[in-house]
Design an enzyme around this catalytic site. Structure first.
Site, PDB file in Angstrom:
ATOM      1  CG  ASP A 127      -0.191  -0.046   2.440  1.00 45.80           C
ATOM      2  OD1 ASP A 127       0.865  -0.647   2.597  1.00 45.80           O
ATOM      3  OD2 ASP A 127      -0.666   0.550   3.473  1.00 45.80           O
ATOM      4  CD  GLU A 194       4.339   0.461   6.877  1.00 45.43           C
ATOM      5  OE1 GLU A 194       4.879   0.980   7.737  1.00 45.43           O
ATOM      6  OE2 GLU A 194       4.024   1.550   5.792  1.00 45.43           O
TER       7      GLU A 194
HETATM    8 ZN   LIG Z   1       6.703   2.161   3.935  1.00 47.71          ZN
END
Ligand SMILES: [Zn+2]
Length: 489
Positions: A127, A194
């Site tokens: 992401d 993340e």
């Molecule tokens: Zn990163």
């Protein structure tokens, strides 16, 4: 001899003794990191940098954007990225088994021929952060067009962290095509969230733990080769050995509201202001220890004689080293738990007294401290002020500190040094990564992206005009290829 002469002689004697100790300690000073000259590194293979850059540009076009509100995410973009990985890297997909967990997290296993060897875990998340609204037009090339221009790949995620994801797969594809079969199992973990929740990485850690995996080491994003390191004024490969914890505290001053034309002597806002000041004015003491201090000690042999003498004699110069390092906010952040009041809420209107004035205070917790220490210090600071203290959500504690003498460190440090031709030093990461969830499956978790950036270059990460040079793309593919072959054989 008068008392004055005696005192002078004693003082002179003291200076000679201290001077002698300083000289001996400086001469015999050893870096806190292991000697890596014995590591046998796999040679570099040919890298098709332009092809890798083209692939990275394609990956940037998938809008795998993690929004603060998950409802704004577009899950189909992650599905498209997964299909693209499978289509683009067929040999790697044939060599490894692939699992999709927790929605869109990926776990690839390249089974080694020797099951007695502890696996290595390599990580890169899928992401990216959104483009800040209103800054779209400041981009030289639209953030999700995946443009190659001026010798670089442009777009959101080109460094963080599709740069690593794509180059890991470029390396694996090349090795699989060449018939490489690792002796040590190689596991690639790619979280899908993340930047917001880390659900994917946590699920991956739980899955690997349930299989009894205890990794030789984990490598994730983090630090880089800094081309203009502030200490040496030259390139240094920084491998973070720990990352700070993360916690946000709310301070609430309850109040009853009412019309501001007839205010009481104190409102929730004044109480809150006092409480915030009390907390901010009670900083955690700075200590010259931990990964931040180890960085300076490792760089001492490459630094000015003054730094070398001071780093070799922390027994004497610790206060000086702390005050020098703390001159910049980034330096200070390496030496203690930081306290940053960030958000404030009072009343919704200028002529209305507040109900429940509230402040948010963001902490980055240094290894050695805990969220309980943070709460205790905040409680002591506010004393008997009528405020309530609470966490916004469960705090993330700081990570363990990884070894700088283990086999894993030696492999990474030898390779980082060989590729960058620069000194290698441990460091403390003040941002957060998915690898903070890997504690249950590894003692040694390192955070390093094998690309060269100046301190100024790093501002494009999460910022405007994120881009990565094709030279860096080439470096990353080569590093991951050599790492897989060195660690995996
Ligand atoms: Zn990163």
């Amino acid at each position: 001899m008068g008392w004055k002469s005696k005192t002078a002689l004693t003082a002179l004697g003291l200076v000679v003794v201290v001077g002698g100790v300083v000289a001996i300690r400086t001469a015999t000073f050893k870096s806190p990191t292991a000697d890596t000259s014995g590591v046998k590194l796999a040679p570099a293979r040919t890298v098709d940098a332009n092809r890798a850059a083209e692939h990275l540009a394609q990956a940037v076009r998938f809008q795998t954007v993690s929004h603060q509100d998950q409802a704004d995410d577009q899950p189909a973009e992650w599905d498209k990225l997964h299909a693209w990985l499978q289509a683009t890297y067929p040999a790697a997909h044939k060599a490894m088994t692939r699992e999709v967990i927790a929605g869109h997290a990926l776990v690839y296993t390249w089974k080694g021929t020797d099951p007695s060897l502890a696996p290595v875990v390599l990580m890169a998340h899928q992401d990216v952060v959104p483009v800040t609204p209103g800054t779209e037009r400041d981009w030289k090339h639209p953030p999700f067009d995946g443009v190659i221009a001026d010798g670089a790949v442009w777009g959101r995620g080109s460094i963080d962290d599709k740069g690593s994801l794509v180059t890991l797969f470029e390396a694996a594809e090349g090795l699989a095509q060449a018939g490489f079969a690792p002796r040590r199992t190689i596991i690639i973990v790619s979280g899908h969230d993340e930047e917001v929740r880390g659900v994917g990485a946590r699920a991956a850690a739980a899955l690997l733990k349930s299989r009894g995996v205890k990794a030789q080491f984990v490598l994730d994003e983090g630090m880089v080769v800094v081309s203009d390191h502030p200490v040496t004024k030259s390139p240094v490969a920084l491998i973070a050995t720990a990352e700070k914890g993360y916690a946000t505290l709310t301070v609430t001053a309850p109040d009853v509201g009412g019309h501001s034309s007839a205010p009481p002597p104190r409102t929730g806002v004044t109480t809150l202001a006092k409480a915030v000041l009390a907390i901010a004015d009670n900083p955690f003491p700075m200590k010259f220890e931990g990964p931040g201090a180890d960085m300076l000690k490792s760089l001492a042999p490459h630094s000015s004689p003054v730094v070398k003498v001071a780093a070799a004699n922390t027994w004497l110069f610790s206060p000086l080293l702390v005050s020098q390092t703390a001159k910049t906010p980034a330096g200070a952040a390496m030496l203690h738990t930081t306290i940053a009041p960030t958000m404030l809420k009072g009343s919704p209107k200028e002529n209305v007294l507040p109900q429940d004035a509230e402040a948010w205070i963001n902490y980055r917790i240094a290894p050695g401290d805990t969220s309980a220490d943070v709460m205790a210090r905040a409680k002591r600071a506010v004393g008997d002020l009528p405020v309530k203290l609470a966490w916004v959500k469960a705090p993330d504690e700081p990570s363990k500190v990884a070894s700088t003498t283990s086999e894993g460190w030696k492999t990474l440090a030898a390779l980082a040094g060989d590729e960058s031709k620069a000194p290698v030093a441990p460091a403390l990461m003040t941002a957060a990564s998915d690898s903070r969830y890997m504690g249950p499956i590894a003692d040694d978790v390192y955070k390093f992206q094998p690309l060269v950036l100046s301190v100024d270059d790093t501002k494009v990460i999460h910022g405007t005009n994120e881009h990565v040079s094709i030279a860096n793309v080439e470096r990353m593919v080569r590093f991951y290829q050599r790492l897989m072959e060195t660690a995996g054989r």
